[in-house]
Design an enzyme around this catalytic site. Structure first.
Site, PDB file in Angstrom:
ATOM      1  N   GLY A  95      22.648  36.446   6.536  1.00 35.30           N
ATOM      2  CA  GLY A  95      22.360  36.135   4.969  1.00 35.30           C
ATOM      3  C   GLY A  95      23.741  35.235   4.675  1.00 35.30           C
ATOM      4  N   ASN A  96      23.721  35.117   3.083  1.00 38.31           N
ATOM      5  CA  ASN A  96      24.632  34.646   2.347  1.00 38.31           C
ATOM      6  C   ASN A  96      25.250  35.048   1.358  1.00 38.31           C
ATOM      7  OD1 ASN A  96      23.318  33.152   0.326  1.00 38.31           O
ATOM      8  ND2 ASN A  96      22.187  32.081   2.102  1.00 38.31           N
ATOM      9  N   ARG A  97      26.250  34.566   0.556  1.00 36.71           N
ATOM     10  CA  ARG A  97      26.590  35.282  -0.630  1.00 36.71           C
ATOM     11  C   ARG A  97      25.917  34.980  -1.981  1.00 36.71           C
ATOM     12  NH1 ARG A  97      31.373  37.296   0.994  1.00 36.71           N
ATOM     13  NH2 ARG A  97      32.291  36.398   2.776  1.00 36.71           N
TER      14      ARG A  97
END
Ligand code: PMT
Length: 398
Positions: A208-210
């Site tokens: 995933g990412n932020r």
């Protein structure tokens, strides 16, 4: 953006009248001029001083009071208002509005006004379900009034049922939607993507990412507030779905691609604020990978470039999340993805980028024009982008 617009807030005699103070306060904070008109019964529940304190304007409580600013021309408010809101609206007031009784200031204003009227009922469940109230509401609805609520929940009687005044935010959204009917994106179809995609590795893990989704949600809300018909394609976020916006839930880059291609086929504008994975695992393991070997190699393959796949008569706006060579890299993405506009986002800058309420972006267009914006709330950033979109949509733009 609704600075200076005029709202008449009618407050009637319900235990929920105290909630109208919050509504008046929130509308005032958004720059609207709020004139509160209280019925006699409302004064039994909450004081005029409470409203005066939050709106900083005189409160109308008595049609016959000669010293009142509005008493002589009692239809002045009806003419000046951009929207009239009756919240809470009791069964009694609803009945009066349905038959055109004008025996105090609020019902006079509603009868006299040509502006849209929003009615938010609040009453006992029995009164609400009574066929007479239902007929009265149906009549108001058929005459173009916007009926908001009521909600289901605990009522003043202690019983649980239909009759609670809806939350202030829901009333606010309806006010903004009415005011946006004449907005510069009225009836335009705008598709917005938000959040970070998740690419599954195995049954329980993902890459995933932020991204929190805040930037995309702000764009969706700003477009809605300017009158657009908005489809928000969102990954899993902690944000509540924005009212008045159609939300399509996705998880992976591939799901986002399918949703974006489908929604943007008939759209005027596509704005991709989502942080989409550039790579995904080549294979998804259909069980939980065990912690056995010392190292684990994951083979990743490129995802589809969604923006590049969107063609046709749609304004395409992208974001570029960069940690170095901001303008050059963003310009390259603008060209490669054939965008009309890109918001270059320095994600290393203080208060900017992932997860923050604020953002600092530089807008770059096809002609190579660069507009550096200062740090501002993501909702304001969204409006700056939409200002440019409005120009791009106008036939005369160069
Ligand atoms: O969600 P927040 O916490 O509020 O954070 C906001 C943000 C930092 C995510 C946002 O402001 C932002 O910069 N979004 C773009 C993030 C990104 O993926 O940038 P990129 O440079 O990798 O991609 C460029 C553009 O192509 C983006 O519009 C992206 O949506 C799009 N893209 C990317 C990959 C892909 N496979 N297909 C795409 O269409």
């Amino acid at each position: 953006m609704f600075e200076g617009k005029s709202v008449v807030l009618g407050v009637t005699g319900s235990i929920a009248a105290y909630k109208a103070v919050d509504i008046a306060s929130k509308l005032t904070q958004r720059g609207l001029a709020v004139d509160v008109v209280m019925t006699k019964a409302a004064l039994e529940f909450v004081t005029a001083l409470s409203f005066r304190s939050v709106t900083h304007r005189p409160v109308v409580t008595d049609m016959w009071e000669l010293s009142s600013e509005f008493s002589v021309e009692h239809v002045a408010l009806a003419e000046r208002a951009d929207v009239v809101v009756v919240a809470p609206a009791t069964a009694n007031t609803i009945a009066k509005l349905a038959v055109g009784i004008a025996d105090e200031m609020l019902s006079c204003i509603v009868l006299a006004t040509r502006t849209p009227v929003i009615v938010a009922p609040a009453m006992d469940a029995g009164m609400y379900s009574n066929a007479i109230t239902q007929e009265n509401l149906a009549k108001l609805d058929s005459r173009g009034f916007t009926i908001v609520g009521p909600a289901h929940g605990r009522l003043a009687s202690g019983l649980v049922g239909m009759g609670r005044l809806v939350e202030a935010d829901e009333i606010m959204v309806n006010v903004f939607q009415v005011l946006a009917r004449k907005g510069d994106l009225a009836d335009r179809q705008v598709v917005v993507s938000a959040g970070g995609t998740r690419e599954p590795i195995d049954l329980v893990r993902y890459i995933g990412n932020r991204s929190s989704g805040k930037m995309g949600y702000a764009v969706a809300e700003a477009a809605r507030d300017r009158g657009a018909i908005v489809t928000l394609i969102s990954t899993v976020t902690e944000l509540p779905p924005p009212a008045g916006v159609e939300v399509m839930q996705v998880e992976t880059a591939h799901e986002m691609r399918d949703a974006v291609l489908k929604a943007s086929a008939a759209a005027d504008v596509l704005i991709m604020a989502a942080a989409v994975a550039d790579y995904q695992p080549a294979q998804v393991v259909e069980r939980k990978i065990r912690r056995e070997s010392e190292t684990l190699n994951l083979e990743l393959v490129k995802t589809d470039d969604i923006l590049s796949e969107v063609h046709g008569d749609v304004i395409k706006v992208g974001f570029a999340a960069e940690s170095e060579d901001l303008i050059d890299r963003a310009t390259e993405k603008l060209r490669n993805k054939e965008l009309d506009l890109i918001a270059a986002n320095d994600v290393t800058a203080e208060g900017s980028g992932f997860g923050t309420d604020t953002n600092r972006v530089t807008l770059i267009d096809r002609q190579g024009r660069v507009e550096e914006l200062p740090l501002m709330h993501k909702y304001e950033v969204a409006h700056h982008i939409l200002d440019r979109v409005v120009v791009l949509l106008s036939p005369s733009q160069d």
